[in-house]
Design a protein around this motif. Structure first.
Motif, mmCIF file in Angstrom:
data_model
loop_
_atom_site.group_PDB
_atom_site.id
_atom_site.type_symbol
_atom_site.label_atom_id
_atom_site.label_comp_id
_atom_site.label_asym_id
_atom_site.label_seq_id
_atom_site.Cartn_x
_atom_site.Cartn_y
_atom_site.Cartn_z
ATOM 1 N N GLU A 143 1.320 -1.303 -0.512
ATOM 2 C CA GLU A 143 -0.094 0.064 0.003
ATOM 3 C C GLU A 143 1.038 1.292 0.174
ATOM 4 N N ASN A 203 -9.529 -0.833 3.667
ATOM 5 C CA ASN A 203 -9.099 -1.232 5.200
ATOM 6 C C ASN A 203 -8.674 0.012 5.916
ATOM 7 N N GLN A 207 -8.887 0.268 10.165
ATOM 8 C CA GLN A 207 -8.429 0.726 10.941
ATOM 9 C C GLN A 207 -8.214 2.306 11.534
#
Length: 285
Positions: A143, A203, A207
């Motif tokens: 990422e 994602n 988080q």
């Protein structure tokens, strides 16, 4: 003499006059065949240039460059690169090797995706760091490129995303067994790049983060820039995951702050005018 010759982005005729003159007087002509491709094949280039071309894959350039340079020490050798010769770091390495061996070299530049992206109307001096988006696998989903896009956007800059090319790649099994069996070529599409960016956004939210880039961030998809069938589409990142741009090569731009003139240009390529107006106005300068 070693000539590094840029071929431009479209077809055989995109080579410069200076580049063509160099190719025609060289005894050996190599065609770099792994960082990018033209819309025509090797045979069309050979017919137009009047020269036989030797395909130079990644393995040959990175591991057997010395043999190429030895030839350049005794005769004129051309190394042809789609776009501009310095579009990839490998070619800088070739120049450094030539210098160490005392072999003279000459670079003949041409258009590359780095400047041709201006065709969509975004101003080149408003671009930040260019990133590469790689194909994910089941076990490898980097990422880091997303962080660079976010940094550019925080600074109000656009990001050119170069999309992955897999040419003459081996499967893990064949690599481990030492079998010279290669996978079919793969070229990342704007759809796939957008899907991976959307997955990263999800994602990050899981988080507890609030990504700078969202599904509604204005983006531009480009395909076959410089070719007769060039295609450009502007819209949200979500829309880029479904837009159809056809054959490779593709590139994706994630926009930053936009000047009104940039917005006017992007409207020409909008996939959905109402949503374009709604989302684009959020980043005008």
């Amino acid at each position: 003499m070693l000539y590094l010759v840029g071929l431009g982005l479209g077809d055989a005729k995109d080579i410069t006059v200076k580049g063509l003159e160099a190719v025609r007087r060289c005894r050996r002509v190599y065609l770099e065949a792994y960082t990018s491709v033209l819309t025509v094949g090797k045979e069309a280039l050979e017919e137009f240039y009047g020269k036989e071309l030797i395909l130079a894959d990644r393995e040959m350039v990175e591991q057997e460059a010395d043999s190429l340079l030895k030839e350049a020490d005794v005769c004129d050798v051309a190394f042809l690169v789609v776009g501009d010769p310095f579009g990839a770091t490998t070619h800088s390495d070739l120049v450094l090797r030539a210098v160490k061996l005392g072999i003279p070299y000459k670079v003949i530049h041409n258009a590359s995706i780095m400047n041709a992206v201006g065709c969509c109307g975004l101003q080149l001096y408003n671009f930040g760091e260019t990133v590469s988006i790689v194909f994910w696998t089941d076990t490898w989903k980097p990422e880091s490129f997303f962080d660079k896009i976010e940094k550019n956007r925080q600074n109000g800059m656009h990001t050119l995303c170069l999309l992955d090319i897999k040419v003459k790649e081996q499967s893990l099994e064949n690599l481990m067994k030492g079998r010279k069996i290669y996978e079919p070529p793969r070229y990342m599409s704007v759809n796939k790049a957008a899907e991976q960016l959307l997955a990263i956004i999800q994602n990050r939210r899981l988080q507890g983060e609030k990504p700078e880039i969202t599904e509604n961030t204005m983006c531009v998809g480009l395909a076959r820039v410089g070719a007769l069938d060039e295609k450009i589409a502007s819209g949200t990142l979500e829309q880029m995951s479904t837009v159809e741009l056809g054959a490779p090569l593709h590139s994706l731009i994630v926009t930053g702050n936009m000047h009104p003139l940039e917005l006017e240009m992007l409207k020409l390529f909008s996939v959905d005018n109402p949503s374009f107006e709604k989302n684009a106005c959020q980043r005008t300068t």
